[in-house]
Design a protein around this motif. Structure first.
Motif, mmCIF file in Angstrom:
data_model
loop_
_atom_site.group_PDB
_atom_site.id
_atom_site.type_symbol
_atom_site.label_atom_id
_atom_site.label_comp_id
_atom_site.label_asym_id
_atom_site.label_seq_id
_atom_site.Cartn_x
_atom_site.Cartn_y
_atom_site.Cartn_z
ATOM 1 N N ILE A 101 91.176 -111.102 13.991
ATOM 2 C CA ILE A 101 90.322 -109.452 13.860
ATOM 3 C C ILE A 101 90.849 -109.643 14.891
ATOM 4 O O ILE A 101 91.175 -108.140 15.047
ATOM 5 N N ALA A 102 91.574 -109.690 15.758
ATOM 6 C CA ALA A 102 92.005 -108.961 17.047
ATOM 7 C C ALA A 102 92.928 -108.123 16.741
ATOM 8 O O ALA A 102 93.058 -106.624 17.488
ATOM 9 N N ARG A 103 93.997 -108.304 16.061
ATOM 10 C CA ARG A 103 95.596 -107.338 16.229
ATOM 11 C C ARG A 103 94.596 -106.709 14.553
ATOM 12 O O ARG A 103 95.104 -105.067 14.829
ATOM 13 N N ARG A 104 93.160 -107.167 13.788
ATOM 14 C CA ARG A 104 93.040 -104.969 13.105
ATOM 15 C C ARG A 104 92.679 -104.281 14.101
ATOM 16 O O ARG A 104 92.455 -103.651 13.542
ATOM 17 N N MET A 105 91.759 -104.702 15.100
ATOM 18 C CA MET A 105 91.668 -103.700 15.951
ATOM 19 C C MET A 105 92.436 -103.655 16.599
ATOM 20 O O MET A 105 92.205 -102.089 17.395
ATOM 21 N N ILE A 106 93.164 -103.469 17.396
ATOM 22 C CA ILE A 106 94.125 -103.044 18.192
ATOM 23 C C ILE A 106 95.383 -101.631 17.050
ATOM 24 O O ILE A 106 95.043 -100.214 16.858
ATOM 25 N N ILE A 107 95.041 -102.036 15.504
ATOM 26 C CA ILE A 107 95.338 -101.080 14.645
ATOM 27 C C ILE A 107 94.360 -99.951 14.459
ATOM 28 O O ILE A 107 94.550 -99.341 14.558
#
Length: 404
Positions: free
Chosen positions: A274-280
């Motif tokens: 989820i955190a990686r998706r928010m960086i994108i």
């Protein structure tokens, strides 16, 4: 007793749900009446009636019926059925093959099945919870009729539960059990449209609890969770939910963003995913409209990695609210998209001579690096020269105007 199995309907009129398929004058209703059996792919969520309907079709058409689970079967099992199908063909009898979770068969296994479906030696009914466009080979899909099963409605489940608890033939009615309204509502909600989940829970409530009235507390105790758990990190629900999560943040809907975040976390999703998706998201949908968004999203990922669950939920919620409320701009994503398009529209355009590296004497003699200065006073072309190749010098990729 396996209640969900024992209560399977014996006729189409007893079947609950999927009215768009089995209702009067609908496709399967007409199929039953015409006695015209064709290969079918059933696509829908668990417990929506795919296996039950396949069994009803087999019974209606009086075909030689074989059932395989794609998880536990393979080419050898298929060949045995094909041998029997050839015998049936000689006797003028149809062979119906039901493959549950057909998406579990790989391409080679599905290729093996294809010629027998194509020739009509076997009539296939394949059931899948996964998108057939991705999981079933094109030739097999094109030779079958795709039918989409919907999640059972609350009313569908209520009918099934009431039918079960009052059933006399199975001896259930003798227990004199009933559900109060709150228990019925909770059982339906936690079952998530899956009749199998509902009936399995009901079976435990009937046979394992002495209480005549099944309460919401009993249902909670049986499920041992507040969530139905209908979330598979490798299946459609995973992609549907993350898509809804991103779109909610993009639309600046804080409440929806938090809901889908909680839904993923409570279903066991990896918080780092989820955190990686928010960086994108911070670069793609916020970009330069809020220059701190990428820093915040990256910091959230680092914090989640260090802290772990359950406290990491607070960090994720923190950044979700920040990103949802932030101003949005697609300028970064749009600029990159235009630049990539230019690369394909004008492939292999020569880099301007003044921008090339004059690393050797030969390169200098060829004009590499000429008319380009790099000093304390000035950096860049000394003439009105473009940084882009000649054919692209009028192109503009980036716009600071808010887009989308």
């Amino acid at each position: 007793m396996n209640l969900s199995y024992a209560l399977r309907p014996k006729t189409l009129s007893e079947f609950i749900g999927q009215e768009h398929l089995v209702g009067k004058d609908q496709l399967l209703f007409r199929l039953f009446q015409s006695q015209n059996l064709i290969s079918l792919i059933f696509w829908g969520p668990p417990g929506s009636g795919k296996t039950t309907l396949a069994n009803l079709i087999a019974k209606q058409f009086k075909a030689d019926f074989y059932s395989l689970s794609a998880v536990a079967s393979g080419k050898k099992d298929l060949q045995l059925i094909i041998a029997k199908a050839r015998q049936n063909q000689i006797q003028g009898r149809q062979t119906l093959l039901f493959i549950d979770e057909i998406h579990r068969w790989n391409k080679a296994q599905q290729d093996t099945l294809l010629p027998y479906v194509e020739s009509g030696l076997v009539i296939l009914i394949g059931a899948t919870t996964e998108n057939p466009s991705f999981e079933i080979i094109g030739p097999l899909l094109s030779r079958s009729k795709l039918l989409i099963f919907n999640k059972l409605t609350d009313q569908n489940l209520k009918t099934i539960i009431k039918r079960a608890i009052t059933n006399k033939s199975l001896g259930i009615a003798k227990y004199g059990k009933s559900l109060d309204k709150s228990a019925m509502d909770l059982l339906i909600r936690l079952s998530g449209g899956d009749a199998r989940i509902a009936l399995n829970a009901l079976e435990i409530a009937i046979y394992s609890y002495r209480d005549k009235i099944i309460t919401a507390e009993i249902i909670k105790n049986i499920f041992q969770t507040k969530s139905a758990g209908l979330y598979d990190k490798d299946a459609d629900q995973h992609y549907h939910t993350i898509s809804a999560f991103i779109k909610s943040m993009r639309g600046s809907d804080v409440d929806a963003s938090l809901y889908y975040l909680a839904r993923m976390l409570e279903s066991g999703e990896d918080p780092k995913f989820i955190a990686r998706r928010m960086i994108i998201f911070a670069s793609e949908d916020i970009g330069l409209a809020d220059r701190g968004a990428l820093i915040q999203a990256n910091a959230a990922f680092e914090a989640v990695t260090k802290i772990g669950l359950p406290e990491a939920k607070l960090i994720l919620a923190h950044i979700v609210i920040y990103l949802a409320l932030a101003k949005k701009s697609r300028s970064v994503a749009n600029a990159l998209s235009k630049a990539i398009k230019a690369v394909y529209d004008y492939p292999n355009e020569p880099v301007p001579l003044h921008l090339r590296n004059p690393s050797t004497l030969l390169n200098k003699n060829l004009g590499y690096g000429q008319n380009y200065a790099w000093s304390e006073q000035f950096v860049g072309p000394t003439k009105a020269l473009s940084f882009l190749p000649d054919k692209l010098k009028k192109q503009r990729f980036y716009s600071s105007i808010k887009e989308g």
